[in-house]
Design a protein around this motif. Sequence first.
Motif, PDB file in Angstrom:
ATOM      1  N   GLN A  16       9.098   0.901   2.522  1.00 14.72           N
ATOM      2  CA  GLN A  16      10.081   1.769   2.795  1.00 14.72           C
ATOM      3  C   GLN A  16      10.650   2.384   1.355  1.00 14.72           C
ATOM      4  O   GLN A  16      11.181   3.468   1.055  1.00 14.72           O
ATOM      5  N   ARG A  17      10.820   1.197   0.413  1.00 17.82           N
ATOM      6  CA  ARG A  17      11.152   1.529  -0.939  1.00 17.82           C
ATOM      7  C   ARG A  17      10.073   2.433  -1.569  1.00 17.82           C
ATOM      8  O   ARG A  17      10.587   3.463  -2.461  1.00 17.82           O
ATOM      9  N   MET A  18       8.657   2.322  -1.300  1.00 15.47           N
ATOM     10  CA  MET A  18       7.732   3.166  -1.861  1.00 15.47           C
ATOM     11  C   MET A  18       7.935   4.505  -1.333  1.00 15.47           C
ATOM     12  O   MET A  18       7.819   5.643  -2.059  1.00 15.47           O
ATOM     13  N   LYS A  19       8.391   4.849  -0.155  1.00 17.08           N
ATOM     14  CA  LYS A  19       8.751   6.063   0.437  1.00 17.08           C
ATOM     15  C   LYS A  19      10.086   6.571  -0.300  1.00 17.08           C
ATOM     16  O   LYS A  19       9.809   7.907  -0.526  1.00 17.08           O
ATOM     17  N   PHE A  20      10.719   5.901  -0.417  1.00 15.02           N
ATOM     18  CA  PHE A  20      11.823   6.351  -0.973  1.00 15.02           C
ATOM     19  C   PHE A  20      11.624   6.949  -2.681  1.00 15.02           C
ATOM     20  O   PHE A  20      12.228   8.180  -2.925  1.00 15.02           O
ATOM     21  N   TYR A  21      10.729   6.262  -3.388  1.00 10.34           N
ATOM     22  CA  TYR A  21      10.747   6.726  -4.618  1.00 10.34           C
ATOM     23  C   TYR A  21       9.466   7.930  -4.693  1.00 10.34           C
ATOM     24  O   TYR A  21       9.784   8.978  -5.443  1.00 10.34           O
ATOM     25  N   ALA A  22       8.670   7.963  -3.683  1.00 13.16           N
ATOM     26  CA  ALA A  22       7.857   9.010  -3.486  1.00 13.16           C
ATOM     27  C   ALA A  22       8.405  10.190  -3.181  1.00 13.16           C
ATOM     28  O   ALA A  22       8.120  11.397  -3.592  1.00 13.16           O
TER      29      ALA A  22
ATOM     30  N   ASN B 232      -5.285  -0.754   0.291  1.00 18.52           N
ATOM     31  CA  ASN B 232      -5.121   0.288   1.354  1.00 18.52           C
ATOM     32  C   ASN B 232      -4.543   1.560   0.664  1.00 18.52           C
ATOM     33  O   ASN B 232      -3.662   1.646  -0.286  1.00 18.52           O
ATOM     34  N   ILE B 233      -5.040   2.815   1.156  1.00 18.68           N
ATOM     35  CA  ILE B 233      -4.414   3.929   0.482  1.00 18.68           C
ATOM     36  C   ILE B 233      -4.152   4.738   1.822  1.00 18.68           C
ATOM     37  O   ILE B 233      -5.032   4.833   2.786  1.00 18.68           O
ATOM     38  N   ALA B 234      -3.093   5.217   2.117  1.00 15.56           N
ATOM     39  CA  ALA B 234      -2.510   5.629   3.108  1.00 15.56           C
ATOM     40  C   ALA B 234      -1.988   7.199   2.767  1.00 15.56           C
ATOM     41  O   ALA B 234      -1.176   7.535   2.040  1.00 15.56           O
ATOM     42  N   ILE B 235      -2.284   8.094   3.835  1.00 15.63           N
ATOM     43  CA  ILE B 235      -1.930   9.448   3.860  1.00 15.63           C
ATOM     44  C   ILE B 235      -1.712   9.773   5.181  1.00 15.63           C
ATOM     45  O   ILE B 235      -1.847   9.012   6.155  1.00 15.63           O
ATOM     46  N   LEU B 236      -1.110  11.238   5.166  1.00 18.42           N
ATOM     47  CA  LEU B 236      -0.418  11.489   6.642  1.00 18.42           C
ATOM     48  C   LEU B 236      -1.768  11.916   7.497  1.00 18.42           C
ATOM     49  O   LEU B 236      -2.579  12.793   7.186  1.00 18.42           O
ATOM     50  N   ARG B 237      -1.893  11.223   8.620  1.00 21.06           N
ATOM     51  CA  ARG B 237      -3.048  11.373   9.666  1.00 21.06           C
ATOM     52  C   ARG B 237      -2.440  11.826  10.966  1.00 21.06           C
ATOM     53  O   ARG B 237      -1.706  10.931  11.291  1.00 21.06           O
ATOM     54  N   ASN B 238      -3.060  12.301  11.932  1.00 23.78           N
ATOM     55  CA  ASN B 238      -2.752  12.224  13.095  1.00 23.78           C
ATOM     56  C   ASN B 238      -3.370  11.209  14.068  1.00 23.78           C
ATOM     57  O   ASN B 238      -4.208  10.207  13.300  1.00 23.78           O
ATOM     58  N   ILE B 239      -3.300  11.002  15.368  1.00 23.24           N
ATOM     59  CA  ILE B 239      -3.526   9.836  16.105  1.00 23.24           C
ATOM     60  C   ILE B 239      -5.234   9.736  16.234  1.00 23.24           C
ATOM     61  O   ILE B 239      -5.899   8.847  16.332  1.00 23.24           O
TER      62      ILE B 239
ATOM     63  N   PHE C 150       0.019   6.461  -0.517  1.00 21.95           N
ATOM     64  CA  PHE C 150       0.668   5.419  -0.669  1.00 21.95           C
ATOM     65  C   PHE C 150      -0.317   4.306  -0.935  1.00 21.95           C
ATOM     66  O   PHE C 150      -1.278   4.009  -0.096  1.00 21.95           O
ATOM     67  N   VAL C 151      -0.403   3.976  -1.987  1.00 22.25           N
ATOM     68  CA  VAL C 151      -1.494   2.551  -2.433  1.00 22.25           C
ATOM     69  C   VAL C 151      -1.004   1.363  -2.402  1.00 22.25           C
ATOM     70  O   VAL C 151       0.138   1.356  -3.302  1.00 22.25           O
ATOM     71  N   THR C 152      -1.467   0.515  -1.756  1.00 25.70           N
ATOM     72  CA  THR C 152      -1.023  -0.880  -1.874  1.00 25.70           C
ATOM     73  C   THR C 152      -1.829  -1.839  -2.263  1.00 25.70           C
ATOM     74  O   THR C 152      -3.249  -1.816  -1.948  1.00 25.70           O
ATOM     75  N   VAL C 153      -1.711  -2.847  -2.911  1.00 29.95           N
ATOM     76  CA  VAL C 153      -2.665  -4.127  -3.088  1.00 29.95           C
ATOM     77  C   VAL C 153      -1.855  -5.229  -3.014  1.00 29.95           C
ATOM     78  O   VAL C 153      -0.776  -5.571  -3.478  1.00 29.95           O
ATOM     79  N   GLU C 154      -2.378  -5.807  -1.911  1.00 27.59           N
ATOM     80  CA  GLU C 154      -1.807  -7.327  -1.750  1.00 27.59           C
ATOM     81  C   GLU C 154      -2.674  -8.475  -2.237  1.00 27.59           C
ATOM     82  O   GLU C 154      -3.707  -8.835  -1.798  1.00 27.59           O
ATOM     83  N   LEU C 155      -1.980  -9.103  -3.351  1.00 26.23           N
ATOM     84  CA  LEU C 155      -2.916  -9.878  -4.132  1.00 26.23           C
ATOM     85  C   LEU C 155      -3.232 -11.182  -3.468  1.00 26.23           C
ATOM     86  O   LEU C 155      -4.377 -11.663  -3.724  1.00 26.23           O
ATOM     87  N   ASP C 156      -2.694 -11.627  -2.498  1.00 31.19           N
ATOM     88  CA  ASP C 156      -2.753 -13.017  -1.916  1.00 31.19           C
ATOM     89  C   ASP C 156      -3.876 -12.586  -1.137  1.00 31.19           C
ATOM     90  O   ASP C 156      -4.194 -13.784  -0.401  1.00 31.19           O
ATOM     91  N   LYS C 157      -4.464 -11.498  -0.529  1.00 29.75           N
ATOM     92  CA  LYS C 157      -5.493 -11.539   0.303  1.00 29.75           C
ATOM     93  C   LYS C 157      -6.870 -11.384  -0.305  1.00 29.75           C
ATOM     94  O   LYS C 157      -7.963 -11.268   0.038  1.00 29.75           O
ATOM     95  N   PHE C 158      -6.712 -11.254  -1.899  1.00 28.91           N
ATOM     96  CA  PHE C 158      -8.042 -11.081  -2.726  1.00 28.91           C
ATOM     97  C   PHE C 158      -8.434 -12.559  -2.951  1.00 28.91           C
ATOM     98  O   PHE C 158      -7.795 -13.271  -3.551  1.00 28.91           O
ATOM     99  N   LYS C 159      -9.624 -12.977  -2.285  1.00 28.40           N
ATOM    100  CA  LYS C 159     -10.204 -14.060  -2.449  1.00 28.40           C
ATOM    101  C   LYS C 159     -11.646 -14.202  -3.062  1.00 28.40           C
ATOM    102  O   LYS C 159     -12.436 -15.194  -2.924  1.00 28.40           O
ATOM    103  N   LYS C 160     -11.833 -13.192  -3.759  1.00 26.30           N
ATOM    104  CA  LYS C 160     -13.214 -13.281  -4.306  1.00 26.30           C
ATOM    105  C   LYS C 160     -13.547 -14.094  -5.600  1.00 26.30           C
ATOM    106  O   LYS C 160     -12.532 -14.034  -6.598  1.00 26.30           O
ATOM    107  N   ASP C 161     -14.646 -14.776  -5.737  1.00 29.44           N
ATOM    108  CA  ASP C 161     -14.776 -15.490  -6.932  1.00 29.44           C
ATOM    109  C   ASP C 161     -15.457 -14.593  -8.020  1.00 29.44           C
ATOM    110  O   ASP C 161     -15.469 -13.442  -7.676  1.00 29.44           O
TER     111      ASP C 161
END
Length: 291
Positions: free
Chosen positions: A94-100, A140-147, A158-169
Motif C-alpha cells: 500500500q505504501r508502494m502504491k502511495f509513492y508510485a 515479483n514484478i506486477a503490472i496492470l493485467r486483466n483476469i 511494482f517490483v518486490t524482493v522478499e529476502l527471506d524467501k531467497f535460499k540459494k547457496d
Amino acid sequence: MDIYNKNGRFISILSDYGFKATFGNEADTTFLKKALQALINSPVPIKSVEFVKNDISAITIDSRSGIYDIACVDENDNHFIVEMQLSEYPEFIQRMKFYALHRFNTLVKKGEYKFENLPRIYCIGILAKSIFPQITDYHNIAILRNIKNETIDDQMAFVTVELDKFKKDENEVITDLDKLIYTMQNLHTVTETSQFPTFWNEDWLKKAISEVDIRNMTPEQKLAYEMAISANALAVKNENKKIEEAKRTLIIEAVTKALKRGKLSIEEIAEDNNVTIDFVLFVQKELSDSQ
C-alpha cells in the motif's frame, strides 16, 4: 534478520548506512545501474542514472532508523523509487502504491495534465520479511493485467524482493539478481576477502563492497556509521516497545470481552489467552473499577 556483525569487516548493505553508501552513492552509480537493471529484469543496460529530489517525506521509525527512499531517473526517462524495509510490514504494498501514484501525479501535473507519452515508473521494494505468503517466488514484478493475465497497462510497475524467501547457496547463484540478493544477505557475515565468492570480483559488486569495507573508511565515515548504529538501535527499541504495547492492548481487549461474557472461568480465560491468572484478575479489577 541481524544485519550487524560487531566482528565483521563489511557493513551490511541492508543497514541504513550501507544502503546509502551503495544504492545511494551519487559519486559512482555503477552498482545502482546494474542493480536496477537486475531488479526490473531488463536485458538492456542502464547507461546513466540521475538522482532526483523526493517530494515525499519518507522518514518513519522502523528497524532502519529512518526510511531512506532513493528516487532516480535513467537516460530513457524511466523513473525509479527504491525502498528498503527490514521490519514486519504486511501492508508495504500500500505504501508502494502511495509513492508510485504520487510520482505519477507529479509527472501528469508537470505535463500540464496530459496522459500521453508518460514515462515508466518502477517502484521497487526490498523487504527482509515476506508480505506475500501465498507467493513462493522471492522476486515479483506486477503490472496492470486483466483476469486472463493480459496486459492492460505497464506504465507503472511494482517490483518486490522478499529476502527471506531467497535460499540459494553460492554455487546456485547465476543471474545478476541472485548475485545482488546473495550479496545483500551475506556480505556482512564475511571477515576476509579470501571468503569471497568469485562473482564478488565483478566490477559493479566490487565497487559496492569497497564502499562498505570498514577498513576503507575515513574517521568521519566511521563516526557517521557509529551514529547510524546508535540511531538504529534506538529505533528498534522504540519499535519493539510499540509492538509489545499493541499486543498487550489486544490481549486486554480479549480478556475483557471474555470477562464480560461471563461464560468462562478465570483459569480458562488465562489459558485461552496465554496469560497468568493474576493478569486476568488485574483486568477484572480494572473493569470493575471503571463501572
